[in-house]
Design a protein around this motif. Structure first.
Motif, short mmCIF file in Angstrom:
data_model
loop_
_atom_site.label_atom_id
_atom_site.label_comp_id
_atom_site.label_asym_id
_atom_site.label_seq_id
_atom_site.Cartn_x
_atom_site.Cartn_y
_atom_site.Cartn_z
N VAL A 31 72.77 26.21 25.24
CA VAL A 31 73.37 25.34 26.26
C VAL A 31 72.49 24.12 26.51
CG1 VAL A 31 74.06 25.18 28.68
CG2 VAL A 31 74.63 27.23 27.36
N THR A 32 71.18 24.35 26.61
CA THR A 32 70.25 23.23 26.81
C THR A 32 70.26 22.30 25.60
OG1 THR A 32 68.85 24.64 28.20
CG2 THR A 32 67.87 22.60 27.36
N LYS A 33 70.34 22.86 24.40
CA LYS A 33 70.44 22.03 23.19
C LYS A 33 71.67 21.15 23.24
CE LYS A 33 68.19 25.44 20.15
NZ LYS A 33 68.38 26.32 18.97
N ARG A 34 72.79 21.73 23.66
CA ARG A 34 74.03 20.94 23.73
C ARG A 34 73.90 19.83 24.76
NH1 ARG A 34 78.04 21.35 27.20
NH2 ARG A 34 77.45 23.45 27.88
N LEU A 35 73.27 20.12 25.90
CA LEU A 35 73.08 19.10 26.92
C LEU A 35 72.19 17.97 26.40
CD1 LEU A 35 72.57 21.39 30.05
CD2 LEU A 35 74.55 19.93 29.58
N ALA A 36 71.13 18.33 25.66
CA ALA A 36 70.23 17.31 25.11
C ALA A 36 70.98 16.44 24.11
CB ALA A 36 69.02 17.98 24.46
N ALA A 37 71.78 17.06 23.25
CA ALA A 37 72.56 16.29 22.27
C ALA A 37 73.55 15.37 22.98
CB ALA A 37 73.30 17.24 21.33
N GLY A 38 74.18 15.88 24.03
CA GLY A 38 75.12 15.05 24.79
C GLY A 38 74.45 13.89 25.50
N THR A 39 73.24 14.13 25.99
CA THR A 39 72.49 13.06 26.65
C THR A 39 72.15 11.95 25.66
OG1 THR A 39 71.53 14.57 28.28
CG2 THR A 39 70.36 12.50 27.89
N ILE A 40 71.75 12.32 24.46
CA ILE A 40 71.47 11.32 23.42
C ILE A 40 72.73 10.51 23.14
CG2 ILE A 40 70.84 10.96 21.00
CD1 ILE A 40 69.15 13.54 21.20
N GLY A 41 73.86 11.19 23.03
CA GLY A 41 75.12 10.50 22.77
C GLY A 41 75.49 9.54 23.88
N THR A 42 75.29 9.96 25.13
CA THR A 42 75.57 9.09 26.26
C THR A 42 74.68 7.85 26.24
OG1 THR A 42 76.29 10.95 27.64
CG2 THR A 42 75.63 8.93 28.78
N LEU A 43 73.39 8.06 25.95
CA LEU A 43 72.44 6.94 25.94
C LEU A 43 72.73 5.95 24.81
CD1 LEU A 43 69.13 8.84 26.80
CD2 LEU A 43 70.38 7.22 28.26
N CYS A 44 73.39 6.42 23.75
CA CYS A 44 73.77 5.51 22.67
C CYS A 44 74.68 4.39 23.18
CB CYS A 44 74.48 6.26 21.55
SG CYS A 44 73.38 7.25 20.50
N GLY A 45 75.40 4.65 24.25
CA GLY A 45 76.26 3.63 24.83
C GLY A 45 75.55 2.66 25.74
N HIS A 46 74.27 2.93 26.04
CA HIS A 46 73.53 2.09 26.98
C HIS A 46 72.29 1.45 26.37
CE1 HIS A 46 75.95 3.56 30.33
NE2 HIS A 46 75.73 4.80 29.93
N VAL A 47 71.78 2.03 25.30
CA VAL A 47 70.51 1.60 24.72
C VAL A 47 70.72 1.30 23.24
CG1 VAL A 47 68.11 2.24 24.24
CG2 VAL A 47 69.20 2.99 26.36
N ASN A 48 70.13 0.23 22.75
CA ASN A 48 70.18 -0.08 21.32
C ASN A 48 69.32 0.93 20.55
OD1 ASN A 48 70.01 -1.13 18.73
ND2 ASN A 48 69.87 -3.25 19.41
N MET A 49 69.98 1.78 19.78
CA MET A 49 69.29 2.87 19.08
C MET A 49 68.98 2.54 17.63
SD MET A 49 68.85 5.51 21.11
CE MET A 49 69.52 6.52 22.45
N THR A 50 69.16 1.31 17.21
CA THR A 50 69.01 0.97 15.80
C THR A 50 67.66 1.41 15.24
OG1 THR A 50 70.45 -0.95 16.09
CG2 THR A 50 69.07 -0.89 14.12
N GLU A 51 66.58 1.11 15.94
CA GLU A 51 65.26 1.44 15.41
C GLU A 51 64.96 2.93 15.46
OE1 GLU A 51 61.76 0.46 17.92
OE2 GLU A 51 63.24 -0.55 19.22
N TYR A 52 65.78 3.69 16.19
CA TYR A 52 65.54 5.14 16.30
C TYR A 52 66.53 5.95 15.46
CZ TYR A 52 63.10 3.48 20.48
OH TYR A 52 62.27 2.80 21.35
N SER A 53 67.45 5.29 14.79
CA SER A 53 68.55 6.00 14.13
C SER A 53 68.05 7.02 13.10
CB SER A 53 69.51 5.00 13.47
OG SER A 53 68.82 4.17 12.55
N SER A 54 67.05 6.65 12.31
CA SER A 54 66.56 7.58 11.29
C SER A 54 65.91 8.82 11.90
CB SER A 54 65.56 6.87 10.36
OG SER A 54 64.43 6.44 11.09
N ARG A 55 65.34 8.66 13.08
CA ARG A 55 64.72 9.80 13.76
C ARG A 55 65.76 10.73 14.36
NH1 ARG A 55 60.13 6.72 17.42
NH2 ARG A 55 59.82 4.91 16.03
#
Length: 288
Positions: free
Chosen positions: A224-248
């Motif tokens: 459940v915590t893993k799913r929440l972390a993945a969802g948080t990353i997805g949400t932040l993709c809409g607010h933060v430029n993730m280009t330099e972090y994409s490979s990570r």
């Protein structure tokens, strides 16, 4: 009464009542009644209009914050919740104002100092995190300068609580309570990251590796915590430029999608969330 407070409140009885209750907060000989007094003050604030609440803040906040700082841990938890309610009631209008002595006071800085002072108490962490989320929600621009001091504490707490989730068990009541507490704290911190949104842009190099580490942790624990972390990353993709972090992000998340060792609804929900997060990442950085 402070000059003009009765006119601003539009109700001299309310003004006199608040003033009398504040006098109780200032009286150390009445310390046993301070927590109940704060609850009554919050009740009064709820009963008056937004514009009528603001004039009371310079009168109320100094003794209120002092009461929180000087009380024991049990009462502090409740008082921190009261402070969160007050932040909601005044929509964050507590940054800097004249106090009762007509001296400008940065109440937000005092609240952040109080938050940091309470951080080491694990029993207060839930209440501290709730307060942080409300402060960042209602006053993002004013809150942002405090990110450098708060974010490392949040990440350290996320790491510690995630270890508890991984190592936790439900073999006895205490272990089960610790596991539930750790899961709740992880959820709160991840939720706060989502609330921070664009404010995290300058600090993704700190927050993102920890979230990715949670998602890619092998094994059936903490799904459940893993799913929440993945969802948080997805949400932040809409607010933060993730280009330099994409490979990570892409490679670790793709590896989780390829795992075949874990079955069940939670595992499937995790993979669906990861797919949505990868789609959000692609959408945010473009297909090039």
């Amino acid at each position: 009464l402070m000059p003009g407070i009765g006119d601003a409140a539009g109700d001299s009885v309310t003004a006199e009542t608040v003033t009398a209750l504040v006098r109780i907060l200032k009286d150390e000989t009445l310390k046993a009644h301070h927590s109940q007094t704060v609850s009554v003050l919050i009740f009064i604030m709820k009963g008056i209009e937004y514009n009528s609440r603001l004039p009371f803040l310079p009168l109320l906040l100094p003794p209120f914050l002092r009461t929180i700082r000087n009380c024991d841990r049990v009462h502090r938890a409740r008082l921190l919740d009261n402070l969160k309610e007050l932040v909601e009631l005044v929509k964050g209008s507590i940054v800097s104002m004249d106090d009762e002595n007509r001296e400008e006071t940065d109440f937000l800085a005092e609240i952040i100092d109080l938050v940091e002072d309470s951080w080491s108490e694990i029993g207060l962490l839930k209440h501290v995190l709730d307060l942080i989320q409300k402060l960042s929600e209602y006053m993002p621009m004013e809150f942002k300068p405090h990110m450098p001091s708060l974010l490392p504490k949040m990440i350290a707490s996320l790491q510690r609580e995630w270890r508890t989730v991984l190592n936790g068990n439900e073999s006895d009541l205490q272990a089960s309570q610790d596991l539930t507490r750790a899961e709740d704290h992880c959820e709160q911190i991840l939720g706060a990251f989502e609330t921070f949104g664009p404010m995290l842009a300058d600090y993704m190099y700190l927050a993102l590796p920890q979230m990715v580490s949670i998602v890619e942790q092998a094994g059936p624990h903490g799904l459940v915590t893993k799913r929440l972390a993945a969802g948080t990353i997805g949400t932040l993709c809409g607010h933060v430029n993730m280009t330099e972090y994409s490979s990570r992000m892409v490679l670790p998340l793709a590896r989780v999608l390829q795992e075949r060792t874990v079955e069940g609804a939670d595992a499937q929900h995790l993979k669906i969330t990861i797919i949505n997060t990868l789609c959000n990442l692609i959408t945010s950085i473009g297909y090039d």
